[in-house]
Design an enzyme around this catalytic site. Structure first.
Site, PDB file in Angstrom:
ATOM      1  N   ARG A 100      24.194 -53.975 -61.622  1.00 47.78           N
ATOM      2  CA  ARG A 100      22.809 -53.461 -61.582  1.00 47.78           C
ATOM      3  C   ARG A 100      22.761 -52.034 -62.101  1.00 47.78           C
ATOM      4  N   TRP A 172      29.876 -37.386 -63.377  1.00 46.49           N
ATOM      5  CA  TRP A 172      29.437 -38.608 -62.688  1.00 46.49           C
ATOM      6  C   TRP A 172      28.476 -39.423 -63.545  1.00 46.49           C
ATOM      7  N   THR A 174      27.334 -42.610 -65.400  1.00 41.89           N
ATOM      8  CA  THR A 174      27.523 -44.060 -65.540  1.00 41.89           C
ATOM      9  C   THR A 174      27.494 -44.436 -67.024  1.00 41.89           C
ATOM     10  N   ARG A 278      33.515 -70.500 -38.950  1.00 42.62           N
ATOM     11  CA  ARG A 278      34.569 -69.891 -38.144  1.00 42.62           C
ATOM     12  C   ARG A 278      34.416 -70.286 -36.671  1.00 42.62           C
ATOM     13  N   GLU A 373      20.970 -41.127 -57.755  1.00 37.08           N
ATOM     14  CA  GLU A 373      19.510 -41.239 -57.924  1.00 37.08           C
ATOM     15  C   GLU A 373      18.779 -40.585 -56.751  1.00 37.08           C
ATOM     16  N   GLY A 374      19.313 -39.452 -56.287  1.00 36.41           N
ATOM     17  CA  GLY A 374      18.725 -38.753 -55.152  1.00 36.41           C
ATOM     18  C   GLY A 374      19.382 -39.220 -53.872  1.00 36.41           C
ATOM     19  N   THR A 375      20.022 -38.277 -53.161  1.00 36.34           N
ATOM     20  CA  THR A 375      20.703 -38.666 -51.915  1.00 36.34           C
ATOM     21  C   THR A 375      19.657 -39.034 -50.854  1.00 36.34           C
TER      22      THR A 375
HETATM   23  P1  TGC Z   1      10.989 -28.768 -59.152  1.00 34.99           P
HETATM   24  O1  TGC Z   1      12.189 -28.149 -59.813  1.00 34.99           O
HETATM   25  O2  TGC Z   1      10.001 -27.905 -58.481  1.00 34.99           O
HETATM   26  O3  TGC Z   1      10.178 -29.747 -60.127  1.00 34.99           O
HETATM   27  C1  TGC Z   1      10.381 -29.828 -61.448  1.00 34.99           C
HETATM   28  C2  TGC Z   1       9.253 -30.633 -62.062  1.00 34.99           C
HETATM   29  O4  TGC Z   1       9.538 -32.027 -61.873  1.00 34.99           O
HETATM   30  C3  TGC Z   1       8.459 -32.643 -61.171  1.00 34.99           C
HETATM   31  N1  TGC Z   1       9.040 -33.698 -60.330  1.00 34.99           N
HETATM   32  C4  TGC Z   1       8.956 -34.993 -60.633  1.00 34.99           C
HETATM   33  N2  TGC Z   1       8.352 -35.618 -61.644  1.00 34.99           N
HETATM   34  C5  TGC Z   1       8.446 -36.954 -61.693  1.00 34.99           C
HETATM   35  N3  TGC Z   1       9.139 -37.672 -60.772  1.00 34.99           N
HETATM   36  C6  TGC Z   1       9.772 -37.064 -59.748  1.00 34.99           C
HETATM   37  N4  TGC Z   1      10.433 -37.786 -58.859  1.00 34.99           N
HETATM   38  C7  TGC Z   1       9.689 -35.672 -59.643  1.00 34.99           C
HETATM   39  N5  TGC Z   1      10.194 -34.759 -58.785  1.00 34.99           N
HETATM   40  C8  TGC Z   1       9.781 -33.553 -59.219  1.00 34.99           C
HETATM   41  C9  TGC Z   1       7.803 -31.523 -60.406  1.00 34.99           C
HETATM   42  O5  TGC Z   1       6.472 -31.862 -60.077  1.00 34.99           O
HETATM   43  C10 TGC Z   1       7.884 -30.405 -61.413  1.00 34.99           C
HETATM   44  O6  TGC Z   1       6.922 -30.633 -62.415  1.00 34.99           O
HETATM   45  P2  TGC Z   1       6.208 -29.395 -63.169  1.00 34.99           P
HETATM   46  O7  TGC Z   1       5.369 -30.039 -64.217  1.00 34.99           O
HETATM   47  O8  TGC Z   1       5.432 -28.690 -62.099  1.00 34.99           O
HETATM   48  O9  TGC Z   1       7.305 -28.538 -63.720  1.00 34.99           O
HETATM   49  O10 TGC Z   1      11.580 -29.769 -58.208  1.00 34.99           O
HETATM   50  P3  TGC Z   1      10.986 -30.485 -56.961  1.00 34.99           P
HETATM   51  O11 TGC Z   1      11.017 -29.520 -55.807  1.00 34.99           O
HETATM   52  O12 TGC Z   1       9.703 -31.157 -57.228  1.00 34.99           O
HETATM   53  O13 TGC Z   1      12.148 -31.563 -56.813  1.00 34.99           O
HETATM   54  C11 TGC Z   1      13.363 -31.189 -56.276  1.00 34.99           C
HETATM   55  C12 TGC Z   1      14.200 -32.447 -56.091  1.00 34.99           C
HETATM   56  C13 TGC Z   1      15.367 -32.066 -55.204  1.00 34.99           C
HETATM   57  C14 TGC Z   1      13.381 -33.536 -55.393  1.00 34.99           C
HETATM   58  C15 TGC Z   1      14.693 -32.954 -57.452  1.00 34.99           C
HETATM   59  O14 TGC Z   1      15.416 -31.975 -58.091  1.00 34.99           O
HETATM   60  C16 TGC Z   1      15.531 -34.214 -57.312  1.00 34.99           C
HETATM   61  O15 TGC Z   1      15.012 -35.324 -57.335  1.00 34.99           O
HETATM   62  N6  TGC Z   1      16.876 -34.049 -57.155  1.00 34.99           N
HETATM   63  C17 TGC Z   1      17.800 -35.196 -57.107  1.00 34.99           C
HETATM   64  C18 TGC Z   1      18.524 -35.307 -58.414  1.00 34.99           C
HETATM   65  C19 TGC Z   1      18.858 -36.711 -58.741  1.00 34.99           C
HETATM   66  O16 TGC Z   1      18.328 -37.676 -58.217  1.00 34.99           O
HETATM   67  N7  TGC Z   1      19.737 -36.890 -59.699  1.00 34.99           N
HETATM   68  C20 TGC Z   1      20.054 -38.198 -60.174  1.00 34.99           C
HETATM   69  C21 TGC Z   1      20.851 -38.142 -61.448  1.00 34.99           C
HETATM   70  S1  TGC Z   1      20.840 -39.645 -62.383  1.00 34.99           S
HETATM   71  C22 TGC Z   1      21.726 -40.720 -61.461  1.00 34.99           C
HETATM   72  O17 TGC Z   1      22.099 -40.486 -60.363  1.00 34.99           O
HETATM   73  C23 TGC Z   1      21.989 -42.012 -62.085  1.00 34.99           C
HETATM   74  S2  TGC Z   1      22.888 -43.133 -61.111  1.00 34.99           S
HETATM   75  C24 TGC Z   1      22.573 -44.433 -62.093  1.00 34.99           C
HETATM   76  C25 TGC Z   1      23.131 -45.710 -61.697  1.00 34.99           C
HETATM   77  O18 TGC Z   1      24.359 -45.919 -61.923  1.00 34.99           O
HETATM   78  O19 TGC Z   1      22.311 -46.593 -61.305  1.00 34.99           O
HETATM   79  P1  FAD Z   2      25.390 -32.619 -53.644  1.00 37.29           P
HETATM   80  O1  FAD Z   2      24.079 -32.328 -54.279  1.00 37.29           O
HETATM   81  O2  FAD Z   2      26.452 -31.585 -53.670  1.00 37.29           O
HETATM   82  O3  FAD Z   2      25.112 -33.013 -52.117  1.00 37.29           O
HETATM   83  C1  FAD Z   2      26.135 -33.039 -51.130  1.00 37.29           C
HETATM   84  C2  FAD Z   2      25.472 -33.275 -49.771  1.00 37.29           C
HETATM   85  O4  FAD Z   2      24.574 -32.181 -49.488  1.00 37.29           O
HETATM   86  C3  FAD Z   2      24.603 -34.545 -49.749  1.00 37.29           C
HETATM   87  O5  FAD Z   2      24.662 -35.122 -48.480  1.00 37.29           O
HETATM   88  C4  FAD Z   2      23.223 -33.996 -50.002  1.00 37.29           C
HETATM   89  O6  FAD Z   2      22.174 -34.814 -49.511  1.00 37.29           O
HETATM   90  C5  FAD Z   2      23.277 -32.682 -49.244  1.00 37.29           C
HETATM   91  N1  FAD Z   2      22.276 -31.741 -49.739  1.00 37.29           N
HETATM   92  C6  FAD Z   2      22.179 -31.188 -50.975  1.00 37.29           C
HETATM   93  N2  FAD Z   2      21.099 -30.409 -51.048  1.00 37.29           N
HETATM   94  C7  FAD Z   2      20.490 -30.480 -49.847  1.00 37.29           C
HETATM   95  C8  FAD Z   2      19.313 -29.909 -49.281  1.00 37.29           C
HETATM   96  N3  FAD Z   2      18.501 -29.106 -50.003  1.00 37.29           N
HETATM   97  N4  FAD Z   2      18.999 -30.199 -48.004  1.00 37.29           N
HETATM   98  C9  FAD Z   2      19.775 -31.038 -47.274  1.00 37.29           C
HETATM   99  N5  FAD Z   2      20.898 -31.612 -47.738  1.00 37.29           N
HETATM  100  C10 FAD Z   2      21.248 -31.335 -49.006  1.00 37.29           C
HETATM  101  N6  FAD Z   2      24.194 -38.579 -62.463  1.00 37.29           N
HETATM  102  C11 FAD Z   2      23.667 -38.627 -63.708  1.00 37.29           C
HETATM  103  O7  FAD Z   2      23.069 -37.684 -64.191  1.00 37.29           O
HETATM  104  N7  FAD Z   2      23.810 -39.765 -64.480  1.00 37.29           N
HETATM  105  C12 FAD Z   2      24.462 -40.858 -64.023  1.00 37.29           C
HETATM  106  O8  FAD Z   2      24.562 -41.873 -64.746  1.00 37.29           O
HETATM  107  C13 FAD Z   2      25.045 -40.823 -62.721  1.00 37.29           C
HETATM  108  N8  FAD Z   2      25.758 -41.875 -62.268  1.00 37.29           N
HETATM  109  C14 FAD Z   2      26.421 -41.777 -61.067  1.00 37.29           C
HETATM  110  C15 FAD Z   2      27.281 -42.805 -60.668  1.00 37.29           C
HETATM  111  C16 FAD Z   2      27.988 -42.703 -59.481  1.00 37.29           C
HETATM  112  C17 FAD Z   2      28.936 -43.764 -59.078  1.00 37.29           C
HETATM  113  C18 FAD Z   2      27.793 -41.567 -58.637  1.00 37.29           C
HETATM  114  C19 FAD Z   2      28.509 -41.460 -57.317  1.00 37.29           C
HETATM  115  C20 FAD Z   2      26.952 -40.553 -59.014  1.00 37.29           C
HETATM  116  C21 FAD Z   2      26.266 -40.636 -60.239  1.00 37.29           C
HETATM  117  N9  FAD Z   2      25.442 -39.592 -60.700  1.00 37.29           N
HETATM  118  C22 FAD Z   2      24.880 -39.627 -61.953  1.00 37.29           C
HETATM  119  C23 FAD Z   2      25.350 -38.355 -59.926  1.00 37.29           C
HETATM  120  C24 FAD Z   2      24.420 -38.428 -58.716  1.00 37.29           C
HETATM  121  O9  FAD Z   2      23.095 -38.431 -59.100  1.00 37.29           O
HETATM  122  C25 FAD Z   2      24.764 -37.251 -57.809  1.00 37.29           C
HETATM  123  O10 FAD Z   2      26.006 -37.526 -57.230  1.00 37.29           O
HETATM  124  C26 FAD Z   2      23.700 -37.027 -56.744  1.00 37.29           C
HETATM  125  O11 FAD Z   2      22.499 -36.566 -57.307  1.00 37.29           O
HETATM  126  C27 FAD Z   2      24.178 -36.038 -55.657  1.00 37.29           C
HETATM  127  O12 FAD Z   2      24.748 -34.907 -56.209  1.00 37.29           O
HETATM  128  P2  FAD Z   2      26.197 -34.392 -55.697  1.00 37.29           P
HETATM  129  O13 FAD Z   2      27.117 -35.539 -55.708  1.00 37.29           O
HETATM  130  O14 FAD Z   2      26.533 -33.187 -56.490  1.00 37.29           O
HETATM  131  O15 FAD Z   2      25.967 -34.002 -54.179  1.00 37.29           O
END
Ligand code: TGC
Ligand code: FAD
Length: 395
Positions: A100, A172, A174, A278, A373-375
């Protein structure tokens, strides 16, 4: 003398007649995906996961089935509704979260970024090949020091005449080392921008992270960009600021909230079968009250997750779903699936810690899904901000 017949048994999602909530087309899509996976993936997935192997040769077959970018319109994509896409993710993750993940990253992150923010030339060049599984995409947002807080990213793109010079590292990622095209997010003088970096671009290299205990049937890599020169035509012209990559995440998170239901369903199906076969103390362990309590609680949680997923799909098709609703679905459904997979594991006793049965594999995978995709904490804070008006992400 009358005999008491054993009552008939129901599959967990049939208890609330969930299939009756789906259209015939949605049921057909779900069935087709499940049949393909039963034939091509289920017999091998335990071994693939154990061997840390991603079945790359399946990618064109996933394309042929229409699963890559299936919710997008045009450019060789199927353009199905939200629930159909979700149900495909559900079936994929019922086999393994790694599969997935591949489909999420390809369709909802790499393809969606090009589809939503790309130029017509970029769309024409990449989307049909990515949809057909003739090319693989990845999405680089996270860095080693900036996971939950991508706003702090250090990867930079600097203008050099008509070109850009990209420098930095992503962690990290994918599909990283198998990708033909990487969508890379970098800071520029004007803010965050997205770039298309093709495999083989001088200065671009990828190294796999091999010591993962979760998502072993998926490729995860570190990407290095050592002064990679890119033309301006490699920039996504409509991506301005961090909002752009976060918008892509909403798409992928939606697939995950359905996918998690699949991992939970498969765990529960396996546990139900084992509980019937079982025998301990001369009875099937499914006849003990404590086992039934576990099964009943898990069936309720699974059905609740499925109803939430379908509700969000209805909202998504109406254009009425936003980040907060997606956070509620991703947090609830992944957390519920993880609890189900762990609880199912207990029903298998010692056998549950082997690769003969799926629940522990699902549970370890879901540990990664809970983080990427966001903890869970970040989604809780997103919901908390919506409830209170206070952002508690930083100091
Ligand atoms: P802030 O820095 O103030 O906002 C920046 C701008 O982004 C907007 N925004 C969003 N827009 C669309 N969808 C969302 N979910 C959005 N969240 C925020 C926000 O309105 C602002 O827009 P503008 O026009 O005013 O500049 O940030 P914030 O305080 O709104 O958000 C902070 C936070 C912590 C929620 C955000 O940074 C976040 O979501 N962090 C988590 C990072 C994350 O999820 N990374 C994932 C990486 S990719 C991945 O993990 C792939 S795994 C794939 C797999 O194998 O399936
Ligand atoms: P951190 O951000 O360091 O967090 C560590 C701990 O602190 C967590 O428990 C977290 O919730 C907590 N924490 C952090 N900030 C706060 C806060 N403000 N308040 C309270 N608690 C907090 N990323 C991509 O861009 N592309 C990909 O394709 C992708 N694929 C991935 C595949 C795998 C298998 C994995 C494991 C990760 C992948 N990621 C990818 C990265 C993934 O999105 C990050 O691991 C994730 O966003 C968390 O970041 P981090 O691991 O640095 O943890």
């Amino acid at each position: 003398m009358s005999t008491i017949e054993k009552p008939s048994v129901s599959a967990p999602l049939e208890l609330l007649n969930i299939p009756s909530l789906l259209t015939e087309e949605q049921r057909d899509i779900q069935h087709t995906v499940a049949e393909f996976l039963a034939d091509r993936v289920r017999p091998h997935i335990g071994q693939w996961s154990e061997n840390h192997y991603f079945p790359r040769d399946l990618v064109p077959e996933l394309g042929k089935l229409g699963l890559l970018g299936m919710h997008l319109n045009g450019y060789g994509c199927a353009g199905v509704d939200a629930a159909s896409y979700g149900l495909a993710c559900l079936e994929l993750e019922a086999t393994d979260s790694g599969l997935r993940s591949f489909v999420s990253v390809q369709g909802s992150l790499a393809m969606f970024a090009i589809w939503r923010f790309g130029s017509e030339d970029q769309k024409q060049e990449w989307l049909p090949r990515l949809a057909a599984g003739q090319a693989i995409g990845c999405f680089g947002l996270t860095e080693a020091d900036f996971g939950s807080n991508p706003a702090g990213m250090r990867t930079r793109a600097v203008r050099d005449g008509a070109d850009w010079i990209l420098h930095g590292e992503k962690m990290w990622i994918t599909n990283g080392s198998i990708a033909d095209i990487a969508i890379v997010w970098a800071v520029t003088e004007e803010g965050v921008r997205g770039f298309l970096v093709p495999r083989g671009a001088p200065g671009f290299s990828a190294r796999d992270i091999d010591n993962k205990l979760a998502l072993r049937a998926s490729v995860t890599s570190e990407l290095t960009f050592d002064d990679v020169r890119l033309p301006d035509s490699a920039r996504l012209p409509d991506a301005h600021g961090l909002r752009a990559p976060l918008t892509c995440l909403d798409e992928a998170r939606f697939g995950i909230l359905f996918g998690a239901v699949g991992a939970g369903r498969d765990s529960l199906d396996s546990a139900l079968a084992y509980a019937e076969s079982r025998v301990q103390f001369d009875r099937p362990i499914g006849a003990f009250q404590l086992t039934q309590q576990k099964l009943a609680d898990m069936a309720i949680d699974l059905n609740n997750s499925m109803l939430l997923a379908l509700h969000l799909a209805t909202l998504k098709d109406k254009g009425a779903v936003g980040p907060v609703q997606i956070s509620m679905g991703k947090l609830n459904n992944v957390r519920a699936a993880l609890a189900i997979a762990r609880q199912c594991r207990t029903i298998f006793g010692a056998s549950g810690i082997t690769s003969d049965y799926s629940p522990l594999r699902h549970a370890t995978n879901l540990e990664a899904v809970l983080t990427y995709e966001g903890t869970a904490e970040i989604h809780a804070l997103t919901i908390g901000r919506a409830l209170t008006g206070h952002a508690a992400f930083s100091g």
